[in-house]
Design an enzyme around this catalytic site. Structure first.
Site, PDB file in Angstrom:
ATOM      1  N   SER A  61       0.812  -1.220   0.000  1.00 15.61           N
ATOM      2  CA  SER A  61       0.000   0.000   0.000  1.00 15.61           C
ATOM      3  C   SER A  61       0.850   1.276   0.000  1.00 15.61           C
ATOM      4  CB  SER A  61      -0.953   0.021   1.191  1.00 15.61           C
ATOM      5  OG  SER A  61      -0.249   0.159   2.383  1.00 15.61           O
ATOM      6  N   LYS A  98       1.401   4.717   7.008  1.00 18.70           N
ATOM      7  CA  LYS A  98       0.719   5.572   6.040  1.00 18.70           C
ATOM      8  C   LYS A  98       1.275   6.988   6.145  1.00 18.70           C
ATOM      9  CE  LYS A  98      -2.520   2.648   4.521  1.00 18.70           C
ATOM     10  NZ  LYS A  98      -1.791   1.453   4.917  1.00 18.70           N
TER      11      LYS A  98
END
Lengths: 140, 430
Positions: A61, A98
């Site tokens: 991701s 993230k």
């Protein structure tokens, strides 16, 4: 006449100066004055030794930020979380990494891969910023 | 007296103590933040009994509770169980110590989760700021909560720390006893048995003298305290009066090294026990060499099951006759003594080796007769280097079983997050 006797005391050490270059009769090495320290990745990648931890990436991701499956992350926990930094977070008990985006609507965890959705941290969710990612180490 | 004391506080600087809250449980939580606020227990070597509890686990589990007997309770109350992971705790501890030493003039690590420190020429206000900075840094860098107590002496710093433990909210985990008024208030608040260094026996003796609170102890005359509690008691009294008397320990090396283990099962065969004890002795000798020390005596012991019918506890001192750090000499001496004390017909549960009379090897006293064979040193150095490079236990003494690697029972062991690359946390990026 009074004689006073003093006991000889030795601490067991005799200090002898150490001449690093050695004492030689020949021509001195011209490189000596230019000797540099070897490159140390530890010194380069670890700014804050006590606050540095390592982690392994599982998944893709964050691929566009250069973090691929199996890469090694260097994490500095002493850095303050800031808008735009890549952080190791714990969201509802799960570790994830993230990019942080903070705006007036709230906190977003933004993936760097088009096939993933960004996450808005809800009011009922628990977010712990565990540390800030400072380097990615990959095996070629 | 008032003035005298406050002047003293200012001139001598201050002492503090940093104490990690539920240290073992907190170390586990640092890498599993989802366990913050949840009950955690940590088990002893071999998963025998509970040796640490988080605050949340305290109402449900007693200290020292036998793990297998409490399995149901662990489940019932949702208690998270961990085997002791000393590799992790040791690394986190040394990180805590280095953070503290950034802010203080002198540090004395006191145990794995506690350290005394000294601040020169600071006011109470400055000391409080430093205490807060240490607390915040340890939390931010390591995720470990700590309590900090600061005062004019070590005994009073301990007392300040007790106040923090009792009132974490009000103190925000940092408390400074900065004035004589605060000192007296704290002494009046503290039961004598809770004072650092007052054992249960002394506490009983003091209670008989109608001393209930620490304050009443400081009101006794110096002569009386000296007569009844020796110079140790007097030092403590001075410390509590705000005149720092208990100094910093200079020695940072351990003066006792021990390896003791319970066996996974009971053992009655001497041969098998010999192998175990040889391994313990060898491991002690390794630790000894690592800290560049040598010892001149050891204690070896053997215990049967405490809950069995015939409980025996056998033990004896071994004197080597000279200071040594050689695995060969130590193991040989320990095994000879073991054979002497061993009794046939019992089943044994625990054994151990404790090295005593430890000194740095730089001060080795050479003896004309009966000194260590100098070849041992070279041999040991080679052995240590090889084991260091190729993994522990590659090179063993012949009295240790080569093929056998004794595994501790560690069913709930967490990874070595900080010391082994294969054990670092994995981050989900899916």
């Amino acid at each position: 006449m009074v004689l006073t006797f003093y006991k000889y005391e030795s601490n067991g050490f005799v200090k002898i100066p150490f001449v690093e270059a050695g004492i030689k009769a020949g021509f001195p090495s011209p490189a000596e004055d230019f000797q540099g320290k070897r490159i140390s990745l530890d010194k380069e990648l670890v700014k804050n030794e006590t606050a540095t931890f390592y982690a392994k990436v599982d998944g893709d991701s964050m691929q566009d930020a250069g973090m691929s499956d199996g890469d090694l992350l260097v994490i500095d926990r002493s850095l303050e979380p800031q808008n735009g930094k890549i952080a190791v977070c714990m969201l509802d008990g799960d570790f994830t990494v993230k990019r942080l985006r903070v705006d007036k609507d709230g906190v977003y965890l933004v993936p760097e891969n088009k096939s993933y959705q960004e996450i808005k941290v809800g009011e009922d969710q628990e977010l712990v910023i565990w540390g800030i990612v400072t380097y990615v180490i990959k095996k070629v | 007296m008032h003035l005298y004391n406050s002047v003293l506080i200012y001139l001598c600087g201050m002492y503090g103590i940093v104490d990690c809250n539920s240290f073992y449980a907190s170390c586990e939580r640092a890498f599993k933040p989802n366990l913050i606020g949840k009950p955690i227990v940590v088990l002893s070597n071999n998963d025998g009994c509970v040796i640490a509890r988080s605050k949340e686990a305290k109402p449900y589990v007693k200290m020292g509770a036998v793990a297998f007997k409490n399995k149901n309770d662990f489940k019932k109350y949702g208690i998270h169980v961990f085997s002791s992971n000393y590799t992790l705790y040791g690394d986190m501890s040394s990180r805590v110590m280095s953070i503290i030493s950034k802010y203080v003039d002198d540090i004395e690590p006191y145990s794995i989760d506690e350290a005394f420190f000294k601040l020169k020429n600071v006011s109470g206000k400055e000391a409080e700021l430093i205490g807060k900075q240490i607390k915040d840094d340890v939390m931010q860098h390591l995720g470990l909560p700590v309590s900090v107590g600061i005062a004019a002496s070590k005994a009073l710093a301990k007392l300040a720390n007790n106040i923090v433990k009792k009132y974490p909210e009000q103190t925000q985990n940092v408390y400074v006893i900065g004035t004589d008024e605060q000192r007296i208030k704290a002494l009046k608040w503290t039961r004598i048995g809770d004072v650092w260094g007052i054992g249960r026996r002394l506490a009983t003796k003091l209670k008989e003298m109608n001393v209930d609170k620490a304050y009443e102890f400081t009101l006794l005359s110096d002569e009386l305290v000296r007569n009844k509690f020796s110079v140790v008691g007097l030092r403590l009294k001075r410390d509590l009066e705000g005149k720092p008397t208990i100094g910093f320990e200079e020695v940072h090396d351990k003066y006792m090294i021990a390896t003791t283990r319970s066996f996974p099962n009971v053992v009655s065969d001497l041969k098998e026990i010999e192998e175990r004890v040889a391994t313990f002795a060898n491991s002690c000798a390794e630790k000894l060499r690592k800290q560049k020390s040598e010892c001149s005596a050891a204690y070896v012991f053997l215990k049967s099951n405490r809950f069995g019918k015939d409980y025996v506890k056998l033990g004896a001192m071994v004197h080597f006759g000279f200071a040594t750090s050689s695995s060969i000499t130590i193991t040989k001496g320990v095994l000879e003594k073991l054979r002497e004390i061993f009794k046939v017909g019992y089943t044994y549960k625990k054994a151990g080796v404790i090295l005593v009379s430890i000194k740095p090897n730089a001060s080795h006293q050479t003896r004309l007769f009966g000194d260590e064979n100098p070849k041992h040193q070279l041999l040991m150095r080679t052995m240590d280097t090889l084991n260091d490079k190729m993994g522990q236990g590659k090179l063993k003494l012949a009295n240790q079983d080569i093929k056998r690697t004794w595994k501790m029972r560690q069913e709930h062991l967490s990874p070595q997050y900080t010391t082994r690359l294969s054990d670092i946390i994995t981050i989900n990026c899916k």
